[in-house]
Design an enzyme around this catalytic site. Structure first.
Site, PDB file in Angstrom:
ATOM      1  N   GLN B 236       4.278   9.866  10.351  1.00  0.00           N
ATOM      2  CA  GLN B 236       4.643   9.878   8.943  1.00  0.00           C
ATOM      3  C   GLN B 236       5.312  11.200   8.559  1.00  0.00           C
ATOM      4  OE1 GLN B 236       0.442   7.731   8.022  1.00  0.00           O
ATOM      5  NE2 GLN B 236       1.500   8.332   6.169  1.00  0.00           N
ATOM      6  N   ARG B 383      -4.309   5.780   2.370  1.00  0.00           N
ATOM      7  CA  ARG B 383      -3.540   5.238   1.258  1.00  0.00           C
ATOM      8  C   ARG B 383      -3.856   5.934  -0.068  1.00  0.00           C
ATOM      9  NH1 ARG B 383      -0.871  -0.428   1.150  1.00  0.00           N
ATOM     10  NH2 ARG B 383       0.491  -0.122  -0.635  1.00  0.00           N
ATOM     11  N   CYS B 384      -3.908   7.261  -0.022  1.00  0.00           N
ATOM     12  CA  CYS B 384      -4.103   7.993  -1.275  1.00  0.00           C
ATOM     13  C   CYS B 384      -3.587   9.403  -1.071  1.00  0.00           C
ATOM     14  CB  CYS B 384      -5.565   8.023  -1.685  1.00  0.00           C
ATOM     15  SG  CYS B 384      -6.655   8.906  -0.570  1.00  0.00           S
ATOM     16  N   GLU B 753      -0.041   4.200  -3.794  1.00  0.00           N
ATOM     17  CA  GLU B 753      -1.437   4.514  -3.526  1.00  0.00           C
ATOM     18  C   GLU B 753      -2.347   4.258  -4.709  1.00  0.00           C
ATOM     19  OE1 GLU B 753      -0.708   8.434  -2.126  1.00  0.00           O
ATOM     20  OE2 GLU B 753      -0.350   7.750  -0.084  1.00  0.00           O
TER      21      GLU B 753
END
Lengths: 161, 799
Positions: B236, B383-384, B753
């Site tokens: 990522q 996912r945050c 998110e």
């Protein structure tokens, strides 16, 4: 390890490969035949990213020995479009935003392809049950359900035309 | 056609900002033509398999490679001793700690990397890994973080004994990593002492794993002739990986090429640098052949980056009307055996200080203590944004706890505490400046859409009949878009992001960013931004990311930073190009640049609609007829350092029905209103929200990485670890309001998110609300049928 001659039909073409008896079909498809559409997500038959169609059945090719495909008709996502035209399922996944990262998509499409032949007029609940062996982490499934519903309608409309 | 119709038609043709155009990346994915890392096959490529520890804590007595090396097709067996001469047996983590690349004299978590076997193919590599003989001397395992700082706790990190810091400030115990705190402790303590009402709850965010459908992996290829290294990797953050490789290997950064190809989901799992990558790279350098290493699912769940494991204590002080006067939150953070928390360097607890949430809280204090245990390293943002889920979970649970204590309705208590629209930009007690928000109208919209009053009436009727129905609310604020370089860096590199745009002579363009899509649809969204800014069709704008040889440096995609930072860079780059284009257009029209104005896809002489030059015409002229003294060409690069974070918010409502005999929870309704500022592609936004909600559902209702007392991981395949299927996943309803960010060039905030961050407490609040009338204020996740049944049974509700 001694290799075995394996012959089967892949997406309409006869193929011959040499494989070890222990080799899994997913590895033969991806690494020898360079059909990398089907993916490996779990290696335990849970995620369905490796789903292909063998003799009219959905099969998770990560837990299927390649030699079991001897003489079979094997179809992968690469064989779904024909004559330069997308299959209605492929078009519907794009139209209804039924994919995000794309990793589960080939398996979803191949399971959807067989599922719609098993049940051409599925309800939402039918789709949820019939597709339950394929996991997606990105979409929350809702748009995949819409995609399959749209594909069913499009296929039925074409059949009735 | 009227002028207005003409303008609209030209706008539509661009398929730019605000339209739900179909995704540009889809054609390859639906035809099996994606290119993921395991699809990469290079001539002469070898495969690596890792030998892993069966024990959570043990000394390595000996490693015998002989049998493995004797197996035909095995090329190398690499252990820590082989890496030592290169200084590569340990590596730095993003959190200032070091991590063993391959176990150095001891293992500190089950499945830890001990050796890598490199062989002709994956079958032989796996056979070879089976043949490596490792003798262990088992040590007592430390599993419970609450016991980590006991006097007699086993020491996890012998390498740190005698060191009073582990990269994040002073530590006080061999298993202590850091203490981080923020806020006015004394004033907070005074507010609690003087409060009319206080509430306190112990609240766990259990250890979970992001589990994208594609596991982590890489293909490392070292070219001995040119001394150049190419690494295909599921990252990522490819540019930071390149910098890390250079820092570790000494190979000039100009000779390191990192390529993130198509990525099968990330969700925070693919931010860090993992041992498998390092050993594959070393193997390729040593053997002179490409080496592929791909995780199995079991490797993935066991070793590469868990999330959460935050053992929190929430406290609120309030008056009798439920108006919050102070907040005091703390957490014990279990970071596993190495502190591999994914974080901007200066933030050992990430952005946990967003924990005052959507509420106007005058004074607050937060503290986090990090400890080592015999578990896999990590602490990634699943996912945050960094530790935002943990923070939001605490405040959104605690406000419900306070409401129950005071017998105030859970929507009403939020109304009484919301930051008001006129208070923005809002300075929070823990130091953030919220850019914009308008919470109350959004709450009322959701309550009306779901007939909240009707639901509460129905709930009262059901309770009278002994039935269990819960209504969960979550009114959260996120902090995303890291971030301003004065506050945020990774290994010293500021957290800007970038965009380079080249407009070709015939009016199409290519643009490259420092971010990297993993399913978010960057190739579509960024093209839409450029389309609207430059008046060129998004069909004709090619977006490329992930190849460090071609893309400008950027910090990557995580923490919802692509639209807030990369999207801003894209808009700013496009505006630079348009400013140059305006001068060229004026030159072509033989007027001053001040005398032309922009109109969708063209420049027009003010007051003369017939005197126009389209962007396509200007693009052609940029390569043959520019004003005297101007450079030819039409391209630029922008590095955007955001002035602030962005603060998206959402109002979620969940209705559950619980079977009081089986404990099964049925999600009757989930309604999610998100405000992510201005919306670039509503179709993609909705898709992101569906996915984030589904991952929230997974965490709240079933995901758990658990260990027995010896540190054995109890379930690390998809047989045991919960990934929701079509069957149990609920139906999602989405809604939105638009409160633009005042500092973002497009007014956008980021969205992907929010549904995960806001969804988790919403599910928990719904499940716990079902038992609120029985005095239950909190039950820890996951709310599996068995766990819920235990609550039912303790309360005697199954009789």
């Amino acid at each position: 390890m001694a290799k075995t001659q394996l012959s089967f039909n892949l997406n309409g073409q006869d193929v011959d490969v040499l494989v070890e008896p222990r080799e899994l079909l997913i590895h033969v498809l991806r690494e020898q035949l360079m059909q990398t559409g089907a993916h490996i997500g779990c290696e335990t038959s849970h995620c369905g990213a490796c789903t292909v169609d063998i003799n009219g059945q959905s099969v998770k090719s990560c837990t299927f020995l390649a030699v079991q495909a001897q003489g079979a008709e094997v179809m992968t996502v690469e064989g779904l479009a024909s004559g330069g035209e997308l299959h209605p399922l492929q078009a519907a996944f794009m139209e209804e935003h039924g994919l995000q990262c794309g990793f589960c998509t080939p398996g979803m499409l191949m399971r959807g392809y067989r599922f719609l032949q098993e049940n051409p007029n599925p309800s939402e609940d039918d789709i949820r049950q019939g597709m339950a062996g394929n996991l997606c982490r990105c979409t929350g499934y809702q748009n995949i359900i819409k995609s399959i519903q749209k594909a069913a309608a499009d296929i039925n409309a074409a059949d009735n035309a | 056609m009227s002028a207005a119709e003409d303008t609209l038609e030209r706008q539509d043709q661009l398929q730019g900002i605000g339209c739900s155009r179909k995704r540009k990346e889809d054609p390859r994915f639906i035809q099996g033509k994606g290119n993921y890392v395991d699809d990469v096959k290079l001539p002469g490529m070898l495969c690596g398999a890792i030998v892993r520890s069966p024990f959570a804590h043990a000394k390595i007595v000996s490693i015998n490679k002989e049998k493995a090396l004797a197996l035909p097709g095995v090329h190398a067996v690499i252990t820590a001793d082989d890496l030592k001469p290169l200084g590569l047996h340990w590596m730095p983590t993003l959190a200032g700690d070091t991590q063993a690349v391959l176990a150095d004299e001891k293992v500190a978590f089950q499945q830890q990397e001990v050796a890598m076997v490199v062989a002709d193919d994956r079958y032989i590599a796996a056979d070879g890994a089976e043949l490596v003989e490792v003798e262990y001397e088992v040590l007592p395992a430390l599993v419970d973080p609450h016991k980590a700082m006991d006097d007699d706790a086993p020491i996890i990190r012998d390498d740190l004994v005698g060191k009073d810091e582990a990269g994040q400030g002073k530590r006080t115990h061999n298993n202590h990593i850091f203490t981080w705190d923020v806020g006015d402790k004394d004033a907070t303590d005074r507010a609690f002492d003087n409060a009319e009402v206080t509430v306190r709850e112990e609240i766990l965010n259990p250890r979970v794993h992001p589990s994208p459908l594609e596991t982590c992996g890489c293909v490392a290829s070292f070219d001995k002739i040119n001394g150049a290294l190419t690494v295909y990797i599921t990252s990522q953050a490819p540019h930071i990986v390149r910098t890390v490789i250079t820092l570790l290997s000494g190979i000039a950064e100009s000779k390191v090429r990192v390529i993130s190809p198509d990525i099968g989901g990330g969700f925070g799992n693919k931010v860090g640098v993992y041992p498998g990558y390092v050993v594959a790279i070393v193997s390729s350098i040593v053997l002179g052949r490409p080496v592929k290493w791909i995780e199995s699912r079991i490797d993935n769940i066991s070793t590469t980056a868990f999330a959460r494991d935050y053992h929190g204590i929430g406290e609120l002080a309030a008056d009798k009307n439920g108006v919050i006067k102070a907040l005091r939150f703390s957490a014990l953070a279990d970071h596993g055996a190495f502190n591999a928390h994914a974080q901007p360097t200066k933030w050992p607890a990430g952005l946990f200080s967003i924990c005052t949430g959507s509420y106007d809280i005058p004074v607050a204090y937060a503290r986090v203590d990090g400890v080592y245990t015999n578990k896999a390293p990590g602490g990634v943002a699943y996912r945050c944004s960094f530790r935002v889920t943990e923070a939001v979970y605490l405040i959104e649970r605690m406000i419900d706890v306070l409401a129950q204590k005071l017998d105030i309705d859970k929507a009403e208590i939020r109304r009484r505490n919301f930051i008001k629209a006129e208070q923005f930009p809002y300075q929070s007690a823990l130091g953030w400046e919220y850019d914009s928000g308008n919470y109350l109208p959004a709450l009322e919209k959701v309550l009306e859409a779901c007939d909240y009053e009707g639901l509460r009436k129905e709930q009262a009727e059901k309770r009278a009949k002994g039935e269990l129905m819960g209504i969960g609310l979550c009114t959260f604020t996120e902090i995303v878009g890291a971030g301003p370089s004065k506050a945020c860096d990774v290994l010293g590199v500021g957290m800007f992001d970038s965009c380079e745009i080249r407009v070709h002579p015939t009016g199409s363009a290519i643009a490259r960013m420092g971010t990297i899509t993993q399913g978010q649809g960057h190739q579509t969204t960024y093209a839409q931004i450029i389309a609207s800014e430059l008046g060129l069709s998004s069909d004709d704008i090619q977006i490329e990311e992930g190849d460090t040889d071609t893309a400008p440096y950027g910090l990557g995609t995580y923490g919802s930073r692509s639209t807030p930072v990369g999207g801003a860079a894209t808009a700013m780059a496009a505006r630079t190009i348009r400013a140059k284009a305006q001068k060229i257009a004026a030159h072509l029209l033989e007027v001053s640049p001040d005398d032309v104005e922009w109109d969708v896809d063209r420049f027009q002489v003010k007051g003369n609609p017939d005197a126009v030059k389209t962007m396509k015409e200007v693009a052609w002229a940029a390569y043959n007829n520019v004003p005297e003294g101007m450079e030819m060409g039409l391209e630029t690069v922008n590095y955007y350092d955001p002035p602030n974070f962005t603060y998206p918010f959402g109002i979620y409502l969940c209705v559950v029905d619980i079977d009081r005999h089986t404990g099964e929870t049925s999600i009757r309704r989930f309604y999610a209103l998100d405000d992510c500022g201005n919306r670039i592609n509503p179709m993609i936004i909705e898709g992101q929200i569906h996915g984030g909600l589904n991952e929230a559902f997974a965490v709240a209702m079933g995901q758990l990485i658990s260990f027995d007392e010896d540190g054995n991981l109890q379930g690390n395949s998809l047989m045991d670890y919960f990934i929701p299927t079509f069957v149990e996943t609920p139906h999602w309803e989405t809604d939105y309001t638009v409160t633009p960010s005042p500092h973002h060039p497009l007014g956008a905030k980021g969205v992907a998110e929010s549904p995960h961050v806001g969804g988790i407490p919403c599910f928990s609040n719904a499940v716990i609300d079902a038992f609120a009338h029985k005095g239950v204020t909190h039950v820890n996740m996951p709310h599996t049928a068995f766990n819920v049944w235990k609550t039912i049974h303790q309360l005697g509700l199954d009789n």
